[in-house]
Scaffold this motif. Structure first.
Motif, PDB file in Angstrom:
ATOM      1  N   VAL A 171      -7.038  20.542   3.906  1.00  0.00           N
ATOM      2  CA  VAL A 171      -5.859  20.321   2.913  1.00  0.00           C
ATOM      3  C   VAL A 171      -5.068  19.259   3.186  1.00  0.00           C
ATOM      4  N   VAL A 172      -4.997  18.261   2.138  1.00  0.00           N
ATOM      5  CA  VAL A 172      -4.224  17.059   2.378  1.00  0.00           C
ATOM      6  C   VAL A 172      -2.727  17.248   1.099  1.00  0.00           C
ATOM      7  N   LEU A 173      -1.774  17.111   1.882  1.00  0.00           N
ATOM      8  CA  LEU A 173      -0.684  17.214   1.116  1.00  0.00           C
ATOM      9  C   LEU A 173       0.629  16.126   1.543  1.00  0.00           C
ATOM     10  N   SER A 174       1.625  16.027   0.522  1.00  0.00           N
ATOM     11  CA  SER A 174       2.505  14.762   0.698  1.00  0.00           C
ATOM     12  C   SER A 174       3.805  15.818   0.982  1.00  0.00           C
ATOM     13  N   HIS A 175       4.457  15.259   1.950  1.00  0.00           N
ATOM     14  CA  HIS A 175       5.750  16.205   2.351  1.00  0.00           C
ATOM     15  C   HIS A 175       6.683  16.167   1.122  1.00  0.00           C
ATOM     16  N   VAL A 176       6.721  14.572   0.705  1.00  0.00           N
ATOM     17  CA  VAL A 176       7.896  14.364  -0.191  1.00  0.00           C
ATOM     18  C   VAL A 176       6.815  13.730  -1.446  1.00  0.00           C
ATOM     19  N   ALA A 177       6.825  14.111  -2.551  1.00  0.00           N
ATOM     20  CA  ALA A 177       6.143  13.521  -3.707  1.00  0.00           C
ATOM     21  C   ALA A 177       6.448  12.116  -4.000  1.00  0.00           C
ATOM     22  N   TYR A 178       5.500  11.354  -3.914  1.00  0.00           N
ATOM     23  CA  TYR A 178       5.965   9.732  -4.441  1.00  0.00           C
ATOM     24  C   TYR A 178       6.557   9.691  -5.764  1.00  0.00           C
ATOM     25  N   GLY A 197      -8.342  29.239   7.617  1.00  0.00           N
ATOM     26  CA  GLY A 197      -9.238  28.597   8.339  1.00  0.00           C
ATOM     27  C   GLY A 197      -9.142  26.982   8.504  1.00  0.00           C
ATOM     28  N   ALA A 198      -8.606  26.331   7.603  1.00  0.00           N
ATOM     29  CA  ALA A 198      -8.670  25.004   7.334  1.00  0.00           C
ATOM     30  C   ALA A 198      -7.794  24.071   8.279  1.00  0.00           C
ATOM     31  N   LEU A 199      -8.136  22.962   8.360  1.00  0.00           N
ATOM     32  CA  LEU A 199      -6.829  22.064   8.814  1.00  0.00           C
ATOM     33  C   LEU A 199      -6.053  21.285   7.711  1.00  0.00           C
ATOM     34  N   VAL A 200      -4.773  20.936   8.279  1.00  0.00           N
ATOM     35  CA  VAL A 200      -4.016  20.609   7.049  1.00  0.00           C
ATOM     36  C   VAL A 200      -3.755  19.095   7.565  1.00  0.00           C
ATOM     37  N   LEU A 201      -3.495  18.044   6.700  1.00  0.00           N
ATOM     38  CA  LEU A 201      -2.932  16.698   7.001  1.00  0.00           C
ATOM     39  C   LEU A 201      -2.028  16.452   6.097  1.00  0.00           C
ATOM     40  N   TRP A 202      -0.866  16.276   6.638  1.00  0.00           N
ATOM     41  CA  TRP A 202       0.427  15.904   5.780  1.00  0.00           C
ATOM     42  C   TRP A 202       0.769  14.530   5.822  1.00  0.00           C
ATOM     43  N   ASP A 203       0.996  13.853   4.660  1.00  0.00           N
ATOM     44  CA  ASP A 203       1.379  12.501   4.367  1.00  0.00           C
ATOM     45  C   ASP A 203       2.991  12.490   4.478  1.00  0.00           C
ATOM     46  N   LEU A 204       3.635  11.577   5.437  1.00  0.00           N
ATOM     47  CA  LEU A 204       5.020  11.576   5.574  1.00  0.00           C
ATOM     48  C   LEU A 204       5.410  10.284   5.161  1.00  0.00           C
ATOM     49  N   CYS A 205       4.747   9.501   4.375  1.00  0.00           N
ATOM     50  CA  CYS A 205       5.088   8.332   3.941  1.00  0.00           C
ATOM     51  C   CYS A 205       6.769   8.313   3.235  1.00  0.00           C
ATOM     52  N   HIS A 206       7.039   9.215   2.512  1.00  0.00           N
ATOM     53  CA  HIS A 206       8.202   9.404   1.907  1.00  0.00           C
ATOM     54  C   HIS A 206       9.316  10.205   2.105  1.00  0.00           C
ATOM     55  N   SER A 207       8.985  10.777   3.529  1.00  0.00           N
ATOM     56  CA  SER A 207       9.915  11.505   4.242  1.00  0.00           C
ATOM     57  C   SER A 207      10.220  11.030   5.618  1.00  0.00           C
ATOM     58  N   ALA A 208       9.336  10.485   6.440  1.00  0.00           N
ATOM     59  CA  ALA A 208       9.833  10.043   7.697  1.00  0.00           C
ATOM     60  C   ALA A 208      10.707   8.997   7.712  1.00  0.00           C
ATOM     61  N   GLY A 209      11.934   9.551   8.289  1.00  0.00           N
ATOM     62  CA  GLY A 209      13.215   8.533   8.492  1.00  0.00           C
ATOM     63  C   GLY A 209      14.186   8.989   7.553  1.00  0.00           C
ATOM     64  N   SER A 210      13.858  10.006   6.752  1.00  0.00           N
ATOM     65  CA  SER A 210      15.041  10.303   5.723  1.00  0.00           C
ATOM     66  C   SER A 210      15.121  11.760   5.579  1.00  0.00           C
ATOM     67  N   VAL A 211      13.926  12.383   5.865  1.00  0.00           N
ATOM     68  CA  VAL A 211      13.980  14.091   5.832  1.00  0.00           C
ATOM     69  C   VAL A 211      13.435  14.321   7.288  1.00  0.00           C
ATOM     70  N   PRO A 212      14.236  15.207   7.943  1.00  0.00           N
ATOM     71  CA  PRO A 212      13.743  15.976   9.260  1.00  0.00           C
ATOM     72  C   PRO A 212      12.572  16.371   8.937  1.00  0.00           C
ATOM     73  N   VAL A 213      11.584  16.177   9.967  1.00  0.00           N
ATOM     74  CA  VAL A 213      10.180  16.792  10.081  1.00  0.00           C
ATOM     75  C   VAL A 213      10.102  17.596  11.376  1.00  0.00           C
ATOM     76  N   ALA A 214       9.588  18.699  11.353  1.00  0.00           N
ATOM     77  CA  ALA A 214       9.349  19.600  12.578  1.00  0.00           C
ATOM     78  C   ALA A 214       7.834  19.801  12.875  1.00  0.00           C
ATOM     79  N   LEU A 215       6.940  18.793  12.959  1.00  0.00           N
ATOM     80  CA  LEU A 215       5.556  18.898  13.139  1.00  0.00           C
ATOM     81  C   LEU A 215       5.016  19.901  14.248  1.00  0.00           C
ATOM     82  N   ASP A 216       5.667  19.837  15.168  1.00  0.00           N
ATOM     83  CA  ASP A 216       5.122  20.810  16.348  1.00  0.00           C
ATOM     84  C   ASP A 216       5.848  22.385  15.941  1.00  0.00           C
ATOM     85  N   ALA A 217       6.797  22.536  15.729  1.00  0.00           N
ATOM     86  CA  ALA A 217       7.191  23.952  15.227  1.00  0.00           C
ATOM     87  C   ALA A 217       6.571  24.322  14.178  1.00  0.00           C
TER      88      ALA A 217
END
Length: 406
Positions: A171-178, A197-217
């Protein structure tokens, strides 16, 4: 109705207001509404780059590789993880463009789910994400399962639940929609993908540095983000990749290069991957391109990512309020979530003439950007944007639109 002079009080009460003075050009009258596409440089960055050219590149020459350059992709990666991504050390690395890193991680993910035949992605995801996913699907004989989303919003839990199943590899998703700035429910959507049972890949381009992200949690598997938006790394600054530690032993690097080999300078006849996140490097790291983001990471750490998010919410909420006052009466509609809890760091305003308005504003030193259909996008970088700048910019949007419709 907003108080036309209310921005004075907002700026006076803003605990992050002094940080604005640390950015090049922030003292000028130009209104910069594009910090979500290219952040302003910090004033300390120019001297940092000059010192690097003189002392490290010019002074140490090739010895620099043994004196820290080789480790820099992981050193900065760990800083990114600590300051903005909620990631423990050893899971994040800097290098390559966003596109290349998306390919690497998508290709590795589908290879790790043999027998599954689908990649799930939404039709309004950023074009690069969609293009790379389509290319991998063609390459591997997979199918894209599309999620149709509201252009003013983004992927919901119900939509993802309906799309995933036993055939879903990734599954490929954006954290913040561009386009809309829709802020996805990262933990909930990650859990839905995992339940299938799928893996998920997050695009953080529009959130990293502006919106807190808790990838491990949140148990995120994979993530990619750029560093020239809210992380102020400069035009073309390299992107970052996150791979959860539990996957580092199972995922295969699809672009095997010397920098990701177990012994970089052995240069043997066959490739053997380095342990850990370093295996996701391929070619020589772009050292000069990494330096500017170090200054911004230090600044974000000083301010605190939660305080940055609080300022971001305040700025976008003020922009919505002013747009309701000044622009809604002349036909402009909000194309972003009204609830700040569902909104990232930008706001999109729609009107049939916004393409022309954007071009005209650029001539007046007001710099938003344009996104189809009919969207003027206002990116408000929290540490370099003032409330007065927002008010002045939106007043000029109204003035320009009125002139075009007179």
């Amino acid at each position: 109705m907003t108080d036309p002079a209310g921005h004075h009080a907002l700026d006076a009460d803003d605990p992050l207001a002094p940080y604005r003075d640390r950015f090049v050009g922030a003292d000028q009258p130009l209104v910069y509404f594009d910090g979500n596409s290219l952040g302003r440089p910090l004033a300390v960055t120019g001297p940092r780059l000059a010192r690097f050219v003189e002392a490290e590149w010019g002074g140490r020459l090739i010895r620099g590789w043994d004196e820290g350059w080789l480790e820099l992709p992981q050193v900065i990666g760990d800083d990114l993880g600590r300051v903005v991504l909620g990631a423990a050390p050893g899971q994040t690395v800097v290098g390559d463009s966003t596109t290349v890193l998306l390919y690497k991680l998508m290709r590795a993910a589908v290879a790790a789910r043999p027998g599954r035949t689908e990649i799930v992605i939404d039709r309004d995801n950023f074009p690069t994400d969609r293009y790379v996913a389509a290319g991998i699907a063609d390459e591997c004989g997979l199918t894209l399962r599309w999620i149709d989303v509201d252009l003013d919003a983004g992927v919901t839990a119900a939509q993802l639940e309906a799309a995933v199943g036993p055939d879903t590899a990734l599954v490929v998703l954006s954290h913040v929609a561009y386009r809309s700035a829709w802020l996805a429910d990262l933990p909930a959507l990650t859990a839905i993908a995992h339940d299938a049972g799928a893996l998920v890949l997050w695009d953080l381009c529009h959130s990293a540095g502006s919106v807190p992200v808790a990838l491990d949690a949140a148990g995120v598997d994979l993530a990619v983000g750029c560093t020239y938006k809210y992380l102020n790394g400069g035009p073309g600054a390299p992107a970052f990749a996150y791979v959860a530690s539990r996957h580092l032993g199972e995922l295969t690097q699809p672009i095997q290069g010397w920098m990701g080999a177990v012994d970089t300078f052995l240069m043997g006849p066959t490739y053997a991957p380095a342990p850990g996140i370093r295996r996701f490097l391929s070619g020589t790291p772009p050292i000069v391109g990494m330096l500017a983001m170090q200054d911004m990471l230090a600044l974000v750490e000083e301010a605190g990512i939660d305080a940055v998010r609080t300022k971001s919410v305040a700025l976008t909420s003020y922009a919505v309020d002013v747009a309701d006052e000044l622009l809604a009466p002349i036909g402009v509609t909000l194309a972003s979530p009204r609830d700040p809890a569902l909104r990232g760091g930008h706001v999109t305003l729609n009107h049939p003439l916004m393409r022309e308005v954007t071009a005209a504003l650029w001539q007046r030193d007001v710099i938003p950007d344009y996104r189809d259909p009919h969207g003027l996008r206002i990116g408000l970088s929290p540490l370099s944007t003032s409330f007065a700048e927002v008010r002045r910019g939106l007043e000029l949007v109204r003035e320009t639109l009125e002139q075009m419709t007179a």
